[in-house]
Structure formats: structure tokens, C-alpha cells
Write an enzyme that holds these catalytic residues in place. Sequence first.
Site, PDB file in Angstrom:
ATOM      1  N   HIS A  18       0.843  -1.198   0.000  1.00  0.00           N
ATOM      2  CA  HIS A  18       0.000   0.000   0.000  1.00  0.00           C
ATOM      3  C   HIS A  18       0.881   1.252   0.000  1.00  0.00           C
ATOM      4  O   HIS A  18       0.648   2.187  -0.761  1.00  0.00           O
ATOM      5  CB  HIS A  18      -0.870   0.062   1.257  1.00  0.00           C
ATOM      6  CG  HIS A  18      -1.896  -1.022   1.377  1.00  0.00           C
ATOM      7  ND1 HIS A  18      -2.111  -1.721   2.537  1.00  0.00           N
ATOM      8  CD2 HIS A  18      -2.783  -1.517   0.477  1.00  0.00           C
ATOM      9  CE1 HIS A  18      -3.088  -2.589   2.356  1.00  0.00           C
ATOM     10  NE2 HIS A  18      -3.502  -2.500   1.106  1.00  0.00           N
ATOM     11  N   LYS A  42     -16.276  -7.691   4.291  1.00  0.00           N
ATOM     12  CA  LYS A  42     -15.254  -8.345   5.105  1.00  0.00           C
ATOM     13  C   LYS A  42     -15.324  -7.765   6.520  1.00  0.00           C
ATOM     14  O   LYS A  42     -15.459  -6.556   6.687  1.00  0.00           O
ATOM     15  CB  LYS A  42     -13.851  -8.041   4.564  1.00  0.00           C
ATOM     16  CG  LYS A  42     -13.627  -8.370   3.109  1.00  0.00           C
ATOM     17  CD  LYS A  42     -12.217  -7.895   2.709  1.00  0.00           C
ATOM     18  CE  LYS A  42     -12.055  -7.749   1.221  1.00  0.00           C
ATOM     19  NZ  LYS A  42     -10.846  -6.998   0.846  1.00  0.00           N
ATOM     20  N   ARG A  91      -1.465  -6.165  -8.426  1.00  0.00           N
ATOM     21  CA  ARG A  91      -0.382  -7.084  -8.067  1.00  0.00           C
ATOM     22  C   ARG A  91      -0.167  -8.164  -9.110  1.00  0.00           C
ATOM     23  O   ARG A  91       0.937  -8.452  -9.514  1.00  0.00           O
ATOM     24  CB  ARG A  91      -0.667  -7.732  -6.708  1.00  0.00           C
ATOM     25  CG  ARG A  91      -0.473  -6.792  -5.550  1.00  0.00           C
ATOM     26  CD  ARG A  91      -1.044  -7.343  -4.298  1.00  0.00           C
ATOM     27  NE  ARG A  91      -2.457  -7.631  -4.467  1.00  0.00           N
ATOM     28  CZ  ARG A  91      -3.265  -7.999  -3.492  1.00  0.00           C
ATOM     29  NH1 ARG A  91      -2.800  -8.168  -2.287  1.00  0.00           N
ATOM     30  NH2 ARG A  91      -4.537  -8.217  -3.719  1.00  0.00           N
ATOM     31  N   SER A 129      -2.845  -7.708   2.992  1.00  0.00           N
ATOM     32  CA  SER A 129      -3.157  -7.516   4.417  1.00  0.00           C
ATOM     33  C   SER A 129      -3.530  -8.854   5.051  1.00  0.00           C
ATOM     34  O   SER A 129      -3.206  -9.119   6.218  1.00  0.00           O
ATOM     35  CB  SER A 129      -4.325  -6.538   4.587  1.00  0.00           C
ATOM     36  OG  SER A 129      -3.971  -5.270   4.122  1.00  0.00           O
TER      37      SER A 129
HETATM   38  O1  PNS Z   1      -8.607  -3.028  -0.022  1.00  0.00           O
HETATM   39  P1  PNS Z   1      -9.839  -3.544  -0.718  1.00  0.00           P
HETATM   40  O2  PNS Z   1     -10.713  -4.293   0.264  1.00  0.00           O
HETATM   41  O3  PNS Z   1      -9.527  -4.352  -1.942  1.00  0.00           O
HETATM   42  O4  PNS Z   1     -10.646  -2.251  -1.194  1.00  0.00           O
HETATM   43  C1  PNS Z   1     -11.853  -2.366  -1.896  1.00  0.00           C
HETATM   44  C2  PNS Z   1     -12.542  -1.004  -2.027  1.00  0.00           C
HETATM   45  C3  PNS Z   1     -12.703  -0.315  -0.680  1.00  0.00           C
HETATM   46  C4  PNS Z   1     -11.724  -0.099  -2.929  1.00  0.00           C
HETATM   47  C5  PNS Z   1     -13.924  -1.284  -2.682  1.00  0.00           C
HETATM   48  O5  PNS Z   1     -14.557  -2.308  -1.978  1.00  0.00           O
HETATM   49  C6  PNS Z   1     -14.844  -0.077  -2.709  1.00  0.00           C
HETATM   50  O6  PNS Z   1     -14.616   0.875  -3.435  1.00  0.00           O
HETATM   51  N1  PNS Z   1     -15.907  -0.138  -1.900  1.00  0.00           N
HETATM   52  C7  PNS Z   1     -16.897   0.906  -1.821  1.00  0.00           C
HETATM   53  C8  PNS Z   1     -18.236   0.445  -2.387  1.00  0.00           C
HETATM   54  C9  PNS Z   1     -18.342   0.787  -3.859  1.00  0.00           C
HETATM   55  O7  PNS Z   1     -18.172   1.911  -4.279  1.00  0.00           O
HETATM   56  N2  PNS Z   1     -18.655  -0.244  -4.660  1.00  0.00           N
HETATM   57  C10 PNS Z   1     -18.875  -0.044  -6.085  1.00  0.00           C
HETATM   58  C11 PNS Z   1     -17.674  -0.374  -6.910  1.00  0.00           C
HETATM   59  S1  PNS Z   1     -17.932  -1.963  -7.561  1.00  0.00           S
END
Ligand code: PNS
Length: 161
Positions: A18, A42, A91, A129
Site C-alpha cells: 500500500h 469483510k 499485483r 493484508s
Molecule cells: O482493499 P480492498 O478491500 O480491496 O478495497 C476495496 C474497495 C474499498 C476499494 C472497494 O470495496 C470499494 O470501493 N468499496 C466501496 C463500495 C463501492 O463503491 N462499490 C462499487 C464499486 S464496484
Amino acid sequence: MNKTVICPGSFDPVTLGHLDVITRASKMFGKVYVAVLVNSSKQPCFSIEERMELLNDAVRGLPNVEIVSFDGLLAPYCKELGVDAIVKGLRAVSDFEYEFQMAIANKKLNPDLETIFLTADSDSMYLSSSMVKEIGSMGGDISNFVPECVHDRIVERLKSR
Ligand code: PNS
């Protein structure tokens, strides 16, 4: 470049992967928001306050980076902050399909919003993570995976899981 970008994620907890993406984004763009998702499907291990505190310490040397938190959809939140693009680390090929889907969905929800992918550096290709939590909670050495300044706090917290 005088653009504002956002690096969204769960950051549960922050890893060196990150930090690499955030640092590179901070060199390319005028302003970088690092947005921590409050609620996700999660169940997080670290509270939102802990995740933000660890991130704040990890980015202390980067003056154009600000840690924020959001709940709900990312696209309207980006509009609210005046964000030009989402920056995400990629990644491996396995990340691509999910990330591609999210990029398209976000663009549909906010047509002005671009998604930019930075390829992970070779040291972070394998890093997540979840891996940090698994190794740390079993007493393994996570010093190669998390920023040094927050290492001890992450170790202590994982011991008490
Ligand atoms: O670190 P992560 O868990 O891979 O992050 C995922 C994240 C937070 C970027 C993603 O889940 C997100 O943007 N969530 C907010 C909900 C949203 O906007 N969903 C629509 C996009 S499909």
C-alpha cells in the site's frame, strides 16, 4: 501533475505494498487522498480508528497525502472531494478482473472518474493484508511486509486477536 487522486481500500492493516502505491502516487499527483472503507462485507480486524492511525503514521513524510474514511459508494464520495482519478495497485493477473469490474462500475456511476492502475513493485507482488494478519497472528516475522514505524503496533495488536 496538479490533479487530485484517491487510493481507496480496506487497509486492514496497511502494508508496504500500500505504502509503495501511495508514495508513487504522491510523486505524480498534486493531492492524494487515502480513503479507508468503514464498512465492507469483510469483517475488519483493525478498527477504523486503528487503520487510520497506522496510515497517518506511515505517510507522515508525504505532505500531499491525507487520510480520510468513507462509508458507502466510492464514486459519489470522489465527486464530493473533487477527485479526478482513483489510483490502485495491481499485483497480479488475479487482481485484474475484479479491479476492471470496479473501474467500469465507478465510471458508470461517475463518468468523470478515471481509474489508474500502478503495477506493484516486485517486492509487493505477493503481499496482502490477509497474509500479514495470518503470519502475524501466528507469531511469524512481518517486518518485511509492513512499514517499520507501525510494525510493533501491528504485531501487538495481532497477538491479542
Ligand atoms: O482493499 P480492498 O478491500 O480491496 O478495497 C476495496 C474497495 C474499498 C476499494 C472497494 O470495496 C470499494 O470501493 N468499496 C466501496 C463500495 C463501492 O463503491 N462499490 C462499487 C464499486 S464496484
